[in-house]
Design an enzyme around this catalytic site. Structure first.
Site, PDB file in Angstrom:
ATOM      1  N   ASP A  83      60.442  22.758  25.755  1.00  0.00           N
ATOM      2  CA  ASP A  83      59.881  22.899  24.410  1.00  0.00           C
ATOM      3  C   ASP A  83      59.954  24.376  23.998  1.00  0.00           C
ATOM      4  OD1 ASP A  83      58.553  22.088  22.111  1.00  0.00           O
ATOM      5  OD2 ASP A  83      56.554  22.245  23.004  1.00  0.00           O
ATOM      6  N   HIS A 184      51.839  23.634  13.656  1.00  0.00           N
ATOM      7  CA  HIS A 184      51.375  23.599  15.050  1.00  0.00           C
ATOM      8  C   HIS A 184      49.853  23.789  15.159  1.00  0.00           C
ATOM      9  CE1 HIS A 184      55.648  24.808  16.341  1.00  0.00           C
ATOM     10  NE2 HIS A 184      55.415  23.657  16.925  1.00  0.00           N
ATOM     11  N   GLY A 185      49.288  23.295  16.247  1.00  0.00           N
ATOM     12  CA  GLY A 185      47.891  23.590  16.570  1.00  0.00           C
ATOM     13  C   GLY A 185      46.898  22.603  15.978  1.00  0.00           C
ATOM     14  N   LYS A 188      45.526  22.871  11.287  1.00  0.00           N
ATOM     15  CA  LYS A 188      46.781  22.834  10.538  1.00  0.00           C
ATOM     16  C   LYS A 188      46.556  23.046   9.050  1.00  0.00           C
ATOM     17  CE  LYS A 188      48.697  19.286  13.653  1.00  0.00           C
ATOM     18  NZ  LYS A 188      49.490  20.138  14.510  1.00  0.00           N
ATOM     19  N   HIS A 215      57.863  18.638  14.814  1.00  0.00           N
ATOM     20  CA  HIS A 215      56.889  19.383  15.620  1.00  0.00           C
ATOM     21  C   HIS A 215      55.569  19.432  14.863  1.00  0.00           C
ATOM     22  CE1 HIS A 215      59.513  21.651  18.627  1.00  0.00           C
ATOM     23  NE2 HIS A 215      60.325  20.810  18.031  1.00  0.00           N
ATOM     24  N   ASN A 258      56.546  15.387  18.394  1.00  0.00           N
ATOM     25  CA  ASN A 258      55.889  16.167  19.439  1.00  0.00           C
ATOM     26  C   ASN A 258      54.368  16.063  19.348  1.00  0.00           C
ATOM     27  OD1 ASN A 258      58.478  17.000  19.938  1.00  0.00           O
ATOM     28  ND2 ASN A 258      58.056  19.194  19.743  1.00  0.00           N
ATOM     29  N   ASP A 260      50.959  17.548  21.327  1.00  0.00           N
ATOM     30  CA  ASP A 260      50.316  18.369  22.346  1.00  0.00           C
ATOM     31  C   ASP A 260      48.820  18.509  22.059  1.00  0.00           C
ATOM     32  OD1 ASP A 260      49.787  20.028  24.462  1.00  0.00           O
ATOM     33  OD2 ASP A 260      50.922  21.749  23.717  1.00  0.00           O
ATOM     34  N   ARG A 264      45.336  17.701  24.378  1.00  0.00           N
ATOM     35  CA  ARG A 264      44.333  18.708  24.752  1.00  0.00           C
ATOM     36  C   ARG A 264      42.946  18.284  24.294  1.00  0.00           C
ATOM     37  NH1 ARG A 264      47.186  24.505  23.247  1.00  0.00           N
ATOM     38  NH2 ARG A 264      49.158  24.109  24.309  1.00  0.00           N
ATOM     39  N   ARG A 285      36.889  15.188  40.298  1.00  0.00           N
ATOM     40  CA  ARG A 285      37.458  13.856  40.060  1.00  0.00           C
ATOM     41  C   ARG A 285      36.629  13.072  39.055  1.00  0.00           C
ATOM     42  NH1 ARG A 285      37.599  12.546  46.368  1.00  0.00           N
ATOM     43  NH2 ARG A 285      35.508  13.360  45.994  1.00  0.00           N
TER      44      ARG A 285
HETATM   45 ZN    ZN Z   1      56.781  22.981  18.375  1.00  0.00          ZN
END
Ligand code: ZN
Length: 316
Positions: A83, A184-185, A188, A215, A258, A260, A264, A285
């Site tokens: 990436d 991103h992020g 936005k 993206h 994409n 991400d 998170r 755990r």
């Molecule tokens: Zn990206």
């Protein structure tokens, strides 16, 4: 089966109107959550690794984890993708390490330099049987060390369709990340964004069958934002791309989306909840496990949004 590249996935995604999810991996739990989800939903999968992930986990650990995922899921086509590679050198290194797909992102350079850098990566990658994603136009937001334009400016930096045609023809890249109003992020947008579907349409009319990539496409799901904020977090203004818009783009020429930030947030929300409800808990755990389960259910939901659930077999 061994790792695959993205050619067949994109061909089927384009033809049958869906997009393949590209999920960022940084550790074992995140990878397991994603892989368990695609195994249950029978979806093709792109696992992507950023430069930050390489630094954090080291490639040998990440590749070993992915190797196990591939061996345990022979019916699922899995590609490993770099990436946002920013130089020829990092792309070459990933090709040499066994990645099946790399991204060269030279989109911050002037057009001609972006073309030259991308063409050089394409030449090396193709001679080693690896496919290349490139980028043209500027996205908004911040992802690791990649800083884009500010959110209010996103609509002024969209990919120019004429340039996109010229870029693809002169670089030979296999797919193109386009700026169509995503960012991103987690922070936005201030208001619900409108994606530039006309840009996607214009490019696909002139490059029929050519796969485009989106993206900055996490939705910043409300359930996770609320959990994070309820249990001591502070993400009040986070806002992402609506899932209806992602579904619509996936039916068009967008073949890879994409994700991400949503990973998170799912992990963080669940860990915060466990800590808040069980302050005496200190067994990793007992919080990483629920975090992994939260990732799995979020990814299963995303695969349905993208329409790639049940499509693993046709991509093999
Ligand atoms: Zn990206």
């Amino acid at each position: 089966m061994p790792l695959v590249d993205t050619k067949k996935m994109f061909e089927m995604a384009y033809k049958n109107g869906y997009a393949v999810g590209a999920f960022n991996v940084n550790n074992m739990e995140i990878t397991q959550g994603i892989v368990d989800a695609v195994a249950e939903e029978k979806a093709p999968l792109i696992l992507q690794i950023s430069r930050g992930a390489r630094k954090y986990a080291s490639m040998s650990y990440l590749m070993a984890i992915i190797d196990v995922a591939v061996k345990e899921n022979p019916d699922i086509p899995i590609a490993v993708h770099l990436d946002h590679g920013d130089t020829f050198e990092i792309c070459k290194q990933c090709v040499d390490e066994g990645f099946t797909s790399v991204m060269i992102d030279a989109s911050s350079l002037p057009f001609k330099q972006n073309v030259d850098t991308t063409a050089k990566v394409v030449e090396y990658a193709h001679s080693n049987g690896v496919v290349v994603e490139a980028e043209l136009g500027q996205l908004g937001g911040i992802e690791e060390d990649i800083e884009g334009v500010s959110s209010d400016e996103v609509s002024k930096h969209l990919t120019d369709p004429d340039q996109a045609i010229e870029f693809v023809n002169s670089t030979g890249c296999d797919s193109l990340a386009v700026a169509v109003g995503t960012s991103h992020g987690a922070y936005k947008f201030k208001t619900v964004p409108k994606l530039a579907f006309d840009v996607i349409e214009k490019i696909s009319k002139r490059l029929p069958g050519f796969p485009l990539v989106m993206h900055g496409s996490s939705s910043v799901l409300k359930e996770f934002k609320d959990l994070i904020n309820k249990y001591g977090g502070n993400m009040p203004d986070a806002m992402g791309v609506p899932e209806e818009a992602i579904s619509k783009a996936a039916k068009m020429a967008i073949c890879k989306v994409n994700i991400d930030t949503d990973l998170r947030m799912a992990l963080t929300a669940k860990i915060r909840q466990v800590f808040a409800e069980n302050p005496a808990e200190f067994d990793p755990r007992k919080y990483l496990g629920p975090g992994r389960a939260a990732i799995k259910s979020m990814v299963k939901h995303k695969l349905n949004v993208l329409g790639c659930n049940g499509k693993a077999a046709e991509c093999l």
